[in-house]
Structures are given as C-alpha cells and as structure tokens.
Design an enzyme around this catalytic site. Structure first.
Site, mmCIF file in Angstrom:
data_model
loop_
_atom_site.group_PDB
_atom_site.id
_atom_site.type_symbol
_atom_site.label_atom_id
_atom_site.label_comp_id
_atom_site.label_asym_id
_atom_site.label_seq_id
_atom_site.Cartn_x
_atom_site.Cartn_y
_atom_site.Cartn_z
ATOM 1 N N HIS A 59 -19.895 -16.860 -64.169
ATOM 2 C CA HIS A 59 -20.715 -17.549 -65.145
ATOM 3 C C HIS A 59 -21.175 -18.892 -64.584
ATOM 4 O O HIS A 59 -20.704 -19.346 -63.543
ATOM 5 C CB HIS A 59 -19.941 -17.741 -66.437
ATOM 6 C CG HIS A 59 -19.681 -16.463 -67.183
ATOM 7 N ND1 HIS A 59 -19.120 -16.440 -68.437
ATOM 8 C CD2 HIS A 59 -19.917 -15.166 -66.849
ATOM 9 C CE1 HIS A 59 -19.010 -15.189 -68.847
ATOM 10 N NE2 HIS A 59 -19.482 -14.403 -67.898
ATOM 11 N N GLU A 61 -20.729 -22.009 -65.385
ATOM 12 C CA GLU A 61 -19.758 -23.081 -65.198
ATOM 13 C C GLU A 61 -18.941 -22.883 -63.921
ATOM 14 O O GLU A 61 -18.630 -23.844 -63.212
ATOM 15 C CB GLU A 61 -18.801 -23.157 -66.400
ATOM 16 C CG GLU A 61 -19.501 -23.412 -67.723
ATOM 17 C CD GLU A 61 -19.850 -22.149 -68.480
ATOM 18 O OE1 GLU A 61 -19.670 -22.120 -69.698
ATOM 19 O OE2 GLU A 61 -20.302 -21.165 -67.837
ATOM 20 N N CYS A 87 -17.221 -19.801 -72.554
ATOM 21 C CA CYS A 87 -16.498 -18.684 -73.172
ATOM 22 C C CYS A 87 -14.991 -18.949 -73.132
ATOM 23 O O CYS A 87 -14.468 -19.584 -72.210
ATOM 24 C CB CYS A 87 -16.838 -17.373 -72.485
ATOM 25 S SG CYS A 87 -16.396 -17.282 -70.739
ATOM 26 N N ALA A 166 -52.325 -4.627 -76.410
ATOM 27 C CA ALA A 166 -53.478 -5.021 -75.611
ATOM 28 C C ALA A 166 -54.719 -4.426 -76.262
ATOM 29 O O ALA A 166 -54.746 -3.242 -76.593
ATOM 30 C CB ALA A 166 -53.336 -4.517 -74.170
ATOM 31 N N SER A 180 -58.168 4.049 -72.285
ATOM 32 C CA SER A 180 -57.728 2.667 -72.486
ATOM 33 C C SER A 180 -57.557 1.900 -71.185
ATOM 34 O O SER A 180 -57.254 0.704 -71.223
ATOM 35 C CB SER A 180 -56.396 2.645 -73.250
ATOM 36 O OG SER A 180 -55.383 3.292 -72.499
ATOM 37 N N TRP A 182 -59.121 0.183 -67.993
ATOM 38 C CA TRP A 182 -58.254 -0.887 -68.473
ATOM 39 C C TRP A 182 -59.083 -1.787 -69.373
ATOM 40 O O TRP A 182 -60.163 -2.226 -68.980
ATOM 41 C CB TRP A 182 -57.668 -1.677 -67.309
ATOM 42 C CG TRP A 182 -56.792 -0.873 -66.407
ATOM 43 C CD1 TRP A 182 -57.114 -0.354 -65.207
ATOM 44 C CD2 TRP A 182 -55.429 -0.515 -66.654
ATOM 45 N NE1 TRP A 182 -56.038 0.300 -64.663
ATOM 46 C CE2 TRP A 182 -54.986 0.220 -65.544
ATOM 47 C CE3 TRP A 182 -54.550 -0.749 -67.695
ATOM 48 C CZ2 TRP A 182 -53.709 0.727 -65.439
ATOM 49 C CZ3 TRP A 182 -53.282 -0.246 -67.597
ATOM 50 C CH2 TRP A 182 -52.864 0.481 -66.478
ATOM 51 N N GLY A 305 -47.973 3.617 -78.248
ATOM 52 C CA GLY A 305 -49.247 3.880 -78.898
ATOM 53 C C GLY A 305 -49.253 3.397 -80.336
ATOM 54 O O GLY A 305 -48.275 2.825 -80.846
ATOM 55 N N SER A 309 -46.001 1.994 -82.675
ATOM 56 C CA SER A 309 -46.190 0.564 -82.946
ATOM 57 C C SER A 309 -46.307 0.327 -84.446
ATOM 58 O O SER A 309 -45.685 -0.588 -85.004
ATOM 59 C CB SER A 309 -47.444 0.048 -82.231
ATOM 60 O OG SER A 309 -47.295 0.130 -80.829
#
Length: 387
Positions: A59, A61, A87, A166, A180, A182, A305, A309
């Site tokens: 970790h 630390e 921790c 997008a 799609s 691009w 798609g 979504s």
C-alpha cells in the site's frame, strides 16, 4: 485564524495535493483496492512518497515508509500525508497502521476516512491511542473523487456505474440502418479508452456483440491491468466465435442455464452467471449490480446499445453519464438510449453537468445523478467530523 495556523493549513493542502497526485498516477492499477497516495515530509522536504500498487502489492504508506527509511529520515520529525485512512486489518497485506505505529511519525494527516467497515475510523483511533497526532479532512472531497467506486461498494454494496454515450449534435447514436462508425473522432475514442482503463469492468449487451463484434479491451495506452469485460445476454445467444473471447476473462450474465454451452465458454476463459429474470424475460439488473458489488467490482464502464443503455437508466442504475457529442447533424437515426415515454416532465430523470471539455473535434460532457452522488458524499462529511 492566526497567520501561523493559516500557513500550516496551506502547507497541509500543498502536501496533500502531492499525495493526491501520487494516487492519480495509479488510477488504472489498484482495483479492487482504492487508489491511495502517501507523502512523507521532514523539515519541508519530501523524504518518502508512494502509491498503492496492484492488489496484493504494498500500500501507499508502506512504499513511502520504505523510501523514507532508505533516505535516512528521522520519522519522529516527519509529517505523513495520506489520501485515505491507513488500513487496520489484515487483507492480502498486513495493516498499514502497524507499520506507522512502528515508525511513530510526529503527525499523520488523512484526507478521508476509509468507508470499509473493517477500518472506518479504527486506524485513526489506533494511531491516536499511541500518541500520534492525527488530523482528518484535508482535501477530503478530492480524495473522494478519486475513489467513488470503492466508496460505493463499501456503502451501497454495488459499484459506481457510468454510461458512455457517443452521438451527433442532434442526439443520434447511429443511422437507422445501424451504421455508427464513426460519429465521433479518434481523439474522443482514445479518451474513451482512458475511462475503460480506470474501470474494473466494461459492460455491454448482446446486441452490441452481435452487431459490432467488439473486443472492448483497453488499447492505445499503457496499462498493467485490463478490466474485466461482461455481456448482458438474457437468452444466452452469444457465439463462442465472438471476438470478445480473446483469452482474457469475460463474464456472461444470462437467465438461461445451459451446461453444455457454459462448458464450451469456460474453455475460452468465460464465466456464465445465471441471474433472475424480469417479467419480460430480461436479466434482472438489480441482481446484476448486487453481484458485481459482491465480487469486488468498484467501477463499471458501460458501452452498450440503446436497449441496455435505456434499461440501466430506466432502472436508475447509472451514477454518471460520459457523453461525447460530435459537431455533426445526421437527421433520422437511432437514439442514445431507449427510454419509456413520460407523461410529465416531473418524471424526468435529471442529471447535473460537472464538466465539459473539447476532445479533438468533439465535446466530452460529464453529468452526475445528484441525489445518488450526495448520498455517497455522506462519507466526506463524516470524515470532517472529529472522531
């Protein structure tokens, strides 16, 4: 506030910012552990610094303490700045609190308390009980921003999920014929890979697998860890010949038990998870998110798609929208997400804009669901209270 107190606060902010930069440098690496940075300062000079390494490694630390020892630092004169509470339990590595108690630094400054119930203030209490001065809450919100997934998994038992979208400027993700590639440009697509890289899991739907046959892995940037990839495939239609089966792990979420096909996919390093079905025969999305949370998935990057979504949005699973808009108008086409028709604007799901940036010729918008974010931020307010 006196001039001396103001100077001390400025110094704490300065050094915690350095620790946050260390944590940012391992953004793609530490899952399922949180991203943590640590800086050790003696007489205004950094004598040790580090960040949490890959799961099972040291970790932050420990890395910083080892460097400080090598540099001959006198830890009793040092201030230690760490972005998350050390921790106090045994996991894959010994507790960092033990190493700090052995080193006995003059002071430890913690940005954020660890929401893990195995820690959750116990580390700070142990350090204070040993006589070490510990201050909590410096740059707490910025530390929170670096680890929303880990915090979500600890507090909600489910990951932090963002949905990548997008589209053209008139909100279309594809032509009506499905084309799609691009709509957005190469810089936006490259930027999307950075978001894939920071996630624990990239999630898509069977429609995208059938139509686009994607790999969904991280490409074009250096990363020591590829995220898992997962497919929501309610009726178990996926073909063993799909490109996604490239030898790296894949999870398939379905409602159909098919031992023979499951065995075939197991040879391709795929795990099939059979979940409950909705009345419409679709994978129960609440069960899916609970499964991810119980299997150490902190952050989920969704590239899917309009059907999946829309379902994730409709079921209020999405914490954040990662939206790329192209300066293009394409007219009739497919929506970014298929959402149910509303009868009133009061019913609308509302997000808030938190960032907007140019990425090549396109624009990247970042939006958050404010109520879900506010509930998670309770840990920040807790970290600012005295223990």
């Amino acid at each position: 506030m006196s001039d001396m107190m103001m100077l001390s606060a400025q110094q704490d902010h300065h050094w915690m910012q350095a620790a946050l930069r260390m944590a940012h440098g391992v953004m793609y690496l530490t899952s399922p552990n949180p991203r943590v940075g640590c800086v050790i300062v003696e007489n205004g000079q950094v004598v040790g610094q580090g960040a949490t390494q890959r799961a099972g490694g040291p970790h932050a630390e420990i890395v910083a303490l080892e460097q400080a020892h090598l540099n001959g630092a006198d830890l009793s004169k040092c201030d230690v700045y760490v972005t998350l509470e050390p921790c106090s339990h045994y996991g894959k590595t010994p507790p960092c609190v033990s190493a700090l108690l052995k080193a006995m630094p003059k002071r430890i400054v913690v940005a954020l308390l660890d929401p893990n119930p195995q820690v959750s203030g116990q580390g700070v209490r142990a350090l204070r009980a040993a006589g070490i001065k510990v201050d909590v809450g410096v740059c707490a919100e910025e530390a929170f921003e670096q680890n929303p997934g880990f915090i979500s998994r600890m507090l909600r038992q489910q990951p932090f999920m963002w949905l990548k979208l997008a589209a053209s400027a008139d909100g279309r993700s594809a032509l009506n014929n499905g084309q799609s590639q691009w709509i957005t440009g190469p810089v936006a697509r490259s930027d999307g890979h950075q978001w894939r890289a920071r996630s624990c899991l990239v999630l898509t739907g069977i429609g995208t697998v059938i139509d686009d046959n994607p790999l969904l892995n991280v490409r074009g940037l250096e990363t020591q860890r590829q995220p898992l990839r997962a497919v929501v495939d309610s009726t178990f239609k996926i073909s063993p010949d799909a490109a996604i089966f490239n030898g790296d792990p894949v999870w398939i979420f379905t409602t159909v038990a098919n031992p023979e096909k499951t065995a075939v996919l197991a040879d391709l390093n795929a795990r099939v998870i059979v979940l409950g079905a909705t009345d419409e025969g679709q994978v129960h999305l609440h069960e899916l998110t609970q499964y991810l949370g119980s299997h150490e998935i902190n952050e989920v990057h969704v590239e899917a798609g309009a059907t999946l979504s829309g379902a994730l949005l409709a079921h209020r699973n999405v914490d954040q929208l990662l939206m790329y808009l192209a300066p293009t108008l394409i007219g009739p086409g497919l929506p970014m997400a298929e959402l149910p028709e509303l009868q009133s604007l009061i019913e609308a799901q509302r997000f808030e804009f938190i960032d907007a940036a140019r990425v090549g010729a396109d624009v990247r918008l970042l939006l958050r669901e404010p109520q879900r974010w506010a509930r998670l931020q309770q840990v920040v307010s807790t970290s600012l209270q005295p223990l």
